[in-house]
Design a protein around this motif. Structure first.
Motif, PDB file in Angstrom:
ATOM      1  N   VAL A  58     -65.367 -29.017  12.137  1.00 34.29           N
ATOM      2  CA  VAL A  58     -65.624 -30.442  11.916  1.00 34.29           C
ATOM      3  C   VAL A  58     -65.292 -31.210  13.184  1.00 34.29           C
ATOM      4  O   VAL A  58     -64.258 -30.979  13.813  1.00 34.29           O
ATOM      5  N   ILE A  59     -66.156 -32.118  13.532  1.00 35.74           N
ATOM      6  CA  ILE A  59     -65.880 -33.063  14.612  1.00 35.74           C
ATOM      7  C   ILE A  59     -65.561 -34.388  13.940  1.00 35.74           C
ATOM      8  O   ILE A  59     -66.416 -34.977  13.274  1.00 35.74           O
ATOM      9  N   ALA A  60     -64.328 -34.843  14.069  1.00 37.83           N
ATOM     10  CA  ALA A  60     -63.887 -36.069  13.414  1.00 37.83           C
ATOM     11  C   ALA A  60     -64.235 -37.268  14.294  1.00 37.83           C
ATOM     12  O   ALA A  60     -63.782 -37.374  15.429  1.00 37.83           O
ATOM     13  N   LEU A  61     -65.063 -38.161  13.764  1.00 37.15           N
ATOM     14  CA  LEU A  61     -65.454 -39.378  14.471  1.00 37.15           C
ATOM     15  C   LEU A  61     -64.918 -40.571  13.705  1.00 37.15           C
ATOM     16  O   LEU A  61     -65.230 -40.754  12.532  1.00 37.15           O
ATOM     17  N   SER A  62     -64.068 -41.362  14.356  1.00 35.66           N
ATOM     18  CA  SER A  62     -63.482 -42.543  13.725  1.00 35.66           C
ATOM     19  C   SER A  62     -64.039 -43.791  14.379  1.00 35.66           C
ATOM     20  O   SER A  62     -64.158 -43.877  15.600  1.00 35.66           O
ATOM     21  N   VAL A  63     -64.380 -44.781  13.540  1.00 34.66           N
ATOM     22  CA  VAL A  63     -64.870 -46.067  14.030  1.00 34.66           C
ATOM     23  C   VAL A  63     -63.897 -47.134  13.544  1.00 34.66           C
ATOM     24  O   VAL A  63     -63.682 -47.297  12.343  1.00 34.66           O
ATOM     25  N   VAL A  64     -63.305 -47.858  14.506  1.00 30.43           N
ATOM     26  CA  VAL A  64     -62.310 -48.870  14.196  1.00 30.43           C
ATOM     27  C   VAL A  64     -62.705 -50.162  14.900  1.00 30.43           C
ATOM     28  O   VAL A  64     -63.192 -50.128  16.038  1.00 30.43           O
ATOM     29  N   GLY A  65     -62.491 -51.294  14.248  1.00 36.39           N
ATOM     30  CA  GLY A  65     -62.777 -52.581  14.870  1.00 36.39           C
ATOM     31  C   GLY A  65     -61.857 -52.821  16.055  1.00 36.39           C
ATOM     32  O   GLY A  65     -60.654 -52.617  15.970  1.00 36.39           O
ATOM     33  N   ASP A  66     -62.426 -53.241  17.186  1.00 36.00           N
ATOM     34  CA  ASP A  66     -61.660 -53.477  18.406  1.00 36.00           C
ATOM     35  C   ASP A  66     -62.165 -54.766  19.039  1.00 36.00           C
ATOM     36  O   ASP A  66     -63.330 -54.850  19.440  1.00 36.00           O
ATOM     37  N   VAL A  67     -61.303 -55.755  19.139  1.00 37.34           N
ATOM     38  CA  VAL A  67     -61.705 -57.055  19.669  1.00 37.34           C
ATOM     39  C   VAL A  67     -61.976 -56.979  21.165  1.00 37.34           C
ATOM     40  O   VAL A  67     -62.846 -57.670  21.681  1.00 37.34           O
ATOM     41  N   GLY A  68     -61.299 -56.098  21.880  1.00 35.80           N
ATOM     42  CA  GLY A  68     -61.427 -56.024  23.329  1.00 35.80           C
ATOM     43  C   GLY A  68     -62.696 -55.365  23.828  1.00 35.80           C
ATOM     44  O   GLY A  68     -63.093 -55.564  24.969  1.00 35.80           O
ATOM     45  N   SER A  69     -63.353 -54.575  23.010  1.00 34.95           N
ATOM     46  CA  SER A  69     -64.536 -53.858  23.496  1.00 34.95           C
ATOM     47  C   SER A  69     -65.782 -54.733  23.378  1.00 34.95           C
ATOM     48  O   SER A  69     -65.824 -55.698  22.629  1.00 34.95           O
ATOM     49  N   ILE A 111     -70.256 -33.584  11.609  1.00 41.43           N
ATOM     50  CA  ILE A 111     -69.461 -34.748  12.001  1.00 41.43           C
ATOM     51  C   ILE A 111     -68.881 -35.365  10.744  1.00 41.43           C
ATOM     52  O   ILE A 111     -69.597 -35.683   9.799  1.00 41.43           O
ATOM     53  N   SER A 112     -67.579 -35.539  10.745  1.00 41.26           N
ATOM     54  CA  SER A 112     -66.896 -36.223   9.654  1.00 41.26           C
ATOM     55  C   SER A 112     -66.653 -37.656  10.111  1.00 41.26           C
ATOM     56  O   SER A 112     -65.832 -37.915  10.987  1.00 41.26           O
ATOM     57  N   LEU A 113     -67.383 -38.603   9.532  1.00 41.07           N
ATOM     58  CA  LEU A 113     -67.323 -40.002   9.953  1.00 41.07           C
ATOM     59  C   LEU A 113     -66.333 -40.758   9.087  1.00 41.07           C
ATOM     60  O   LEU A 113     -66.450 -40.794   7.870  1.00 41.07           O
ATOM     61  N   ARG A 114     -65.340 -41.347   9.721  1.00 38.32           N
ATOM     62  CA  ARG A 114     -64.340 -42.154   9.029  1.00 38.32           C
ATOM     63  C   ARG A 114     -64.364 -43.557   9.644  1.00 38.32           C
ATOM     64  O   ARG A 114     -64.232 -43.697  10.853  1.00 38.32           O
ATOM     65  N   CYS A 115     -64.574 -44.569   8.806  1.00 40.23           N
ATOM     66  CA  CYS A 115     -64.712 -45.940   9.297  1.00 40.23           C
ATOM     67  C   CYS A 115     -63.615 -46.834   8.749  1.00 40.23           C
ATOM     68  O   CYS A 115     -63.145 -46.646   7.626  1.00 40.23           O
ATOM     69  N   ASP A 116     -63.274 -47.821   9.550  1.00 39.96           N
ATOM     70  CA  ASP A 116     -62.358 -48.861   9.122  1.00 39.96           C
ATOM     71  C   ASP A 116     -63.069 -49.744   8.100  1.00 39.96           C
ATOM     72  O   ASP A 116     -64.294 -49.807   8.059  1.00 39.96           O
ATOM     73  N   GLU A 117     -62.311 -50.433   7.259  1.00 41.87           N
ATOM     74  CA  GLU A 117     -62.913 -51.285   6.230  1.00 41.87           C
ATOM     75  C   GLU A 117     -63.669 -52.465   6.822  1.00 41.87           C
ATOM     76  O   GLU A 117     -64.550 -53.022   6.179  1.00 41.87           O
ATOM     77  N   LYS A 118     -63.366 -52.836   8.052  1.00 37.85           N
ATOM     78  CA  LYS A 118     -64.002 -54.001   8.663  1.00 37.85           C
ATOM     79  C   LYS A 118     -65.269 -53.649   9.441  1.00 37.85           C
ATOM     80  O   LYS A 118     -65.904 -54.522  10.008  1.00 37.85           O
ATOM     81  N   VAL A 119     -65.642 -52.389   9.450  1.00 38.06           N
ATOM     82  CA  VAL A 119     -66.839 -51.959  10.169  1.00 38.06           C
ATOM     83  C   VAL A 119     -68.064 -52.396   9.381  1.00 38.06           C
ATOM     84  O   VAL A 119     -68.159 -52.181   8.179  1.00 38.06           O
ATOM     85  N   THR A 120     -69.006 -53.024  10.064  1.00 38.03           N
ATOM     86  CA  THR A 120     -70.206 -53.520   9.398  1.00 38.03           C
ATOM     87  C   THR A 120     -71.233 -52.405   9.217  1.00 38.03           C
ATOM     88  O   THR A 120     -71.132 -51.340   9.802  1.00 38.03           O
ATOM     89  N   VAL A 121     -72.221 -52.711   8.419  1.00 35.92           N
ATOM     90  CA  VAL A 121     -73.285 -51.745   8.150  1.00 35.92           C
ATOM     91  C   VAL A 121     -74.087 -51.464   9.417  1.00 35.92           C
ATOM     92  O   VAL A 121     -74.555 -50.347   9.631  1.00 35.92           O
ATOM     93  N   ASP A 122     -74.226 -52.460  10.286  1.00 33.46           N
ATOM     94  CA  ASP A 122     -74.991 -52.266  11.528  1.00 33.46           C
ATOM     95  C   ASP A 122     -74.370 -51.177  12.403  1.00 33.46           C
ATOM     96  O   ASP A 122     -75.085 -50.363  12.994  1.00 33.46           O
ATOM     97  N   ALA A 123     -73.042 -51.147  12.484  1.00 36.88           N
ATOM     98  CA  ALA A 123     -72.379 -50.109  13.278  1.00 36.88           C
ATOM     99  C   ALA A 123     -72.585 -48.738  12.651  1.00 36.88           C
ATOM    100  O   ALA A 123     -72.789 -47.752  13.358  1.00 36.88           O
ATOM    101  N   LEU A 124     -72.542 -48.680  11.331  1.00 37.95           N
ATOM    102  CA  LEU A 124     -72.788 -47.403  10.651  1.00 37.95           C
ATOM    103  C   LEU A 124     -74.211 -46.922  10.882  1.00 37.95           C
ATOM    104  O   LEU A 124     -74.445 -45.729  11.095  1.00 37.95           O
TER     105      LEU A 124
END
Length: 145
Positions: A58-69, A111-124
């Motif tokens: 498994v390749i773990a991919l995490s998406v987290v909201g980041d204000v600086g990026s 790929i195991s995709l794990r997203c933060d609750e604040k991630v929008t559908v567009d990012a997914l």
């Protein structure tokens, strides 16, 4: 005496009752749809897991909201280096998949995709499009406890 019979058939149709019925149905559906709250229409809760064991395929991919990026999100692969754009993630995933080149499709990791609750559908959708283009297998992970 010449008595003539009138054989006229009245072909008129009164649509007033039909318009009343249509109006009542329209009012009913307008009221019924405004009472439905879209947030409560479908309750979706992800299952939670307390298992810390990882699958090596498994390749773990995490998406987290980041204000600086620039994109507003930070992408992390296998808990390592963080990426700020989907293009960087695509290049990193190609490197991870390069070691599985030549193996059968069943042996390649997913790929195991794990997203933060604040991630929008567009990012997914961007991540899903990326995996579809490269024909990677992907699953959405459970919420951690």
């Amino acid at each position: 005496m010449a008595i003539k019979r009138s054989s006229k058939v009245d072909s008129s149709f009164s649509a007033s009752s039909m318009t009343d019925l249509i109006f009542l149905l329209l009012v009913f559906f307008i009221l019924a749809t405004t009472l439905i709250n879209p947030n409560n229409a479908v309750k979706l809760t992800l299952p939670s897991s307390s298992s810390q064991e990882g699958d090596p395929s498994v390749i773990a991919l995490s998406v987290v909201g980041d204000v600086g990026s620039v994109s507003g999100y930070s992408y992390t692969i296998n808990g390592g280096e963080s990426y700020t754009s989907v293009e960087e993630v695509a290049a990193a995933l190609k490197l991870h998949y390069a070691e599985y080149e030549g193996r059968p499709e069943e042996d390649r990791p997913y790929i195991s995709l794990r997203c933060d609750e604040k991630v929008t559908v567009d990012a997914l959708v961007e991540i899903i499009d990326l995996t579809r283009e490269q024909k990677y297998k992907m699953v959405l992970a459970t919420k951690e406890k």
